[in-house]
Design a protein around this motif. Structure first.
Motif, mmCIF file in Angstrom:
data_model
loop_
_atom_site.group_PDB
_atom_site.id
_atom_site.type_symbol
_atom_site.label_atom_id
_atom_site.label_comp_id
_atom_site.label_asym_id
_atom_site.label_seq_id
_atom_site.Cartn_x
_atom_site.Cartn_y
_atom_site.Cartn_z
ATOM 1 N N TYR A 51 -25.546 22.924 49.202
ATOM 2 C CA TYR A 51 -24.600 22.253 48.303
ATOM 3 C C TYR A 51 -23.165 22.403 48.785
ATOM 4 O O TYR A 51 -22.828 23.353 49.491
ATOM 5 N N LYS A 52 -22.343 21.449 48.409
ATOM 6 C CA LYS A 52 -20.913 21.550 48.701
ATOM 7 C C LYS A 52 -20.157 21.285 47.392
ATOM 8 O O LYS A 52 -20.688 20.649 46.468
ATOM 9 N N ILE A 53 -18.919 21.791 47.329
ATOM 10 C CA ILE A 53 -18.120 21.630 46.111
ATOM 11 C C ILE A 53 -17.375 20.299 46.146
ATOM 12 O O ILE A 53 -16.795 19.922 47.164
ATOM 13 N N LYS A 54 -17.439 19.612 45.044
ATOM 14 C CA LYS A 54 -16.701 18.350 44.924
ATOM 15 C C LYS A 54 -15.856 18.420 43.646
ATOM 16 O O LYS A 54 -16.319 18.934 42.621
ATOM 17 N N GLU A 55 -14.627 17.929 43.753
ATOM 18 C CA GLU A 55 -13.791 17.907 42.564
ATOM 19 C C GLU A 55 -13.792 16.499 41.983
ATOM 20 O O GLU A 55 -13.624 15.523 42.714
ATOM 21 N N VAL A 56 -14.039 16.397 40.696
ATOM 22 C CA VAL A 56 -14.007 15.078 40.057
ATOM 23 C C VAL A 56 -12.932 15.063 38.975
ATOM 24 O O VAL A 56 -12.657 16.087 38.339
ATOM 25 N N SER A 57 -12.358 13.882 38.776
ATOM 26 C CA SER A 57 -11.385 13.712 37.700
ATOM 27 C C SER A 57 -12.131 13.231 36.466
ATOM 28 O O SER A 57 -12.832 12.219 36.512
ATOM 29 N N THR A 58 -12.003 13.966 35.381
ATOM 30 C CA THR A 58 -12.570 13.518 34.100
ATOM 31 C C THR A 58 -11.415 12.891 33.310
ATOM 32 O O THR A 58 -10.249 13.006 33.709
ATOM 33 N N PRO A 59 -11.693 12.257 32.181
ATOM 34 C CA PRO A 59 -10.583 11.691 31.386
ATOM 35 C C PRO A 59 -9.572 12.751 30.958
ATOM 36 O O PRO A 59 -8.410 12.445 30.714
ATOM 37 N N LEU A 60 -9.996 14.033 30.910
ATOM 38 C CA LEU A 60 -9.096 15.076 30.393
ATOM 39 C C LEU A 60 -8.669 16.104 31.427
ATOM 40 O O LEU A 60 -7.982 17.069 31.097
ATOM 41 N N SER A 66 -20.942 21.343 42.216
ATOM 42 C CA SER A 66 -21.579 21.373 43.533
ATOM 43 C C SER A 66 -22.584 20.232 43.630
ATOM 44 O O SER A 66 -23.350 19.980 42.692
ATOM 45 N N ILE A 67 -22.538 19.541 44.735
ATOM 46 C CA ILE A 67 -23.461 18.420 44.959
ATOM 47 C C ILE A 67 -24.174 18.642 46.301
ATOM 48 O O ILE A 67 -23.641 19.310 47.186
ATOM 49 N N PRO A 68 -25.406 18.111 46.440
ATOM 50 C CA PRO A 68 -26.135 18.320 47.693
ATOM 51 C C PRO A 68 -25.330 17.782 48.872
ATOM 52 O O PRO A 68 -24.740 16.699 48.785
ATOM 53 N N LYS A 69 -25.272 18.570 49.952
ATOM 54 C CA LYS A 69 -24.505 18.095 51.103
ATOM 55 C C LYS A 69 -25.390 17.542 52.218
ATOM 56 O O LYS A 69 -24.905 16.920 53.139
#
Ligand code: PRP
Length: 212
Positions: A51-60, A66-69
């Motif tokens: 897995y690798k770390i991914k940053e996502v923007s939420t509305p807040l 972590s998502i499969p890499k």
């Protein structure tokens, strides 16, 4: 080798319906049960991916997940591999896909059948994670012949074999043949293989039960 039905779960219901002569005649349910087991085994094997770390923007704000890499390729063995393929693809929905044929050919005047591979469509497998799907692992020769036929496509970093039902003998054969970077995920294992290479008690011929 990881046998899914070693612990009680809803997977037992699906495999029981696959085996039951009074239920397996419903082709849509048969295919869907194989697909559902593909989904369950995908979830189980997803725990072993990298897995690798991914940053996502939420509305807040921002959230790190972590998502499969791994780059995944799902390859199924025609015909019976198709519903299992769909189940795996339902979870790994952005995977690449390969299709390969393998069938038992019984030459005239020769009682021993051979496994023929006649069709292959596949992206490169070099350095990727390969998920190879076939619901039945009887003698193990389809899996092993298919892996040989895939060699020109490059060397996968990791191979996950996914199957619904297998024989102890077929699994022992595969263990002696298979590369170290491979792991078998299987719903259930039967002890016996008869003289015709059929799993006993098994469930019959998955390809015919799926597609007639
Ligand atoms: C069946 C099954 C597997 C294979 C397993 O395929 O779907 O592919 O046999 O046997 P093995 O481990 O001894 O090789 P079949 O040849 O009946 O083709 P089908 O899927 O088109 O029915």
């Amino acid at each position: 080798v990881q046998e899914i039905l070693k612990t009680n779960s809803i997977a037992n219901r699906f495999i029981t319906q696959l085996r039951d002569v009074n239920i397996q005649t419903d082709r849509m349910r048969f295919r869907r049960n194989i697909e559902r087991l593909g989904e369950i085994m995908s979830y189980e094997l997803s725990k072993e991916l990298e897995y690798k770390i991914k940053e996502v923007s939420t509305p807040l704000g921002k959230s790190k997940i972590s998502i499969p890499k791994n780059e995944l390729v799902i390859c199924s063995i025609l015909r019976a591999g198709l519903p299992l393929h769909q189940g795996i693809l339902n979870y790994f929905d952005d995977a690449e896909n390969s299709f390969i044929s393998a069938y038992r050919h019984h030459p005239e005047n020769n009682e021993k059948f051979e496994i023929l591979v006649e069709y292959l469509a596949s992206p490169s497998l070099e350095g990727k994670t390969l998920i190879l799907a076939d619901p039945m692992l009887a003698t193990g020769r389809s899996f092993s012949n298919v892996l040989k036929a895939l060699e020109p496509m490059g060397k996968p970093e990791k191979i996950h074999l996914v199957s619904v039902i297998g024989s102890t003998e077929g699994i022992e054969y595969l263990k002696s043949e298979f590369p170290e970077n491979s792991k078998l995920w299987i719903a259930t294992i039967d002890q016996k293989l008869d003289g015709n290479g059929y799993i006993v008690p098994g469930l019959g011929d998955a390809g015919d039960l799926c597609f007639g």
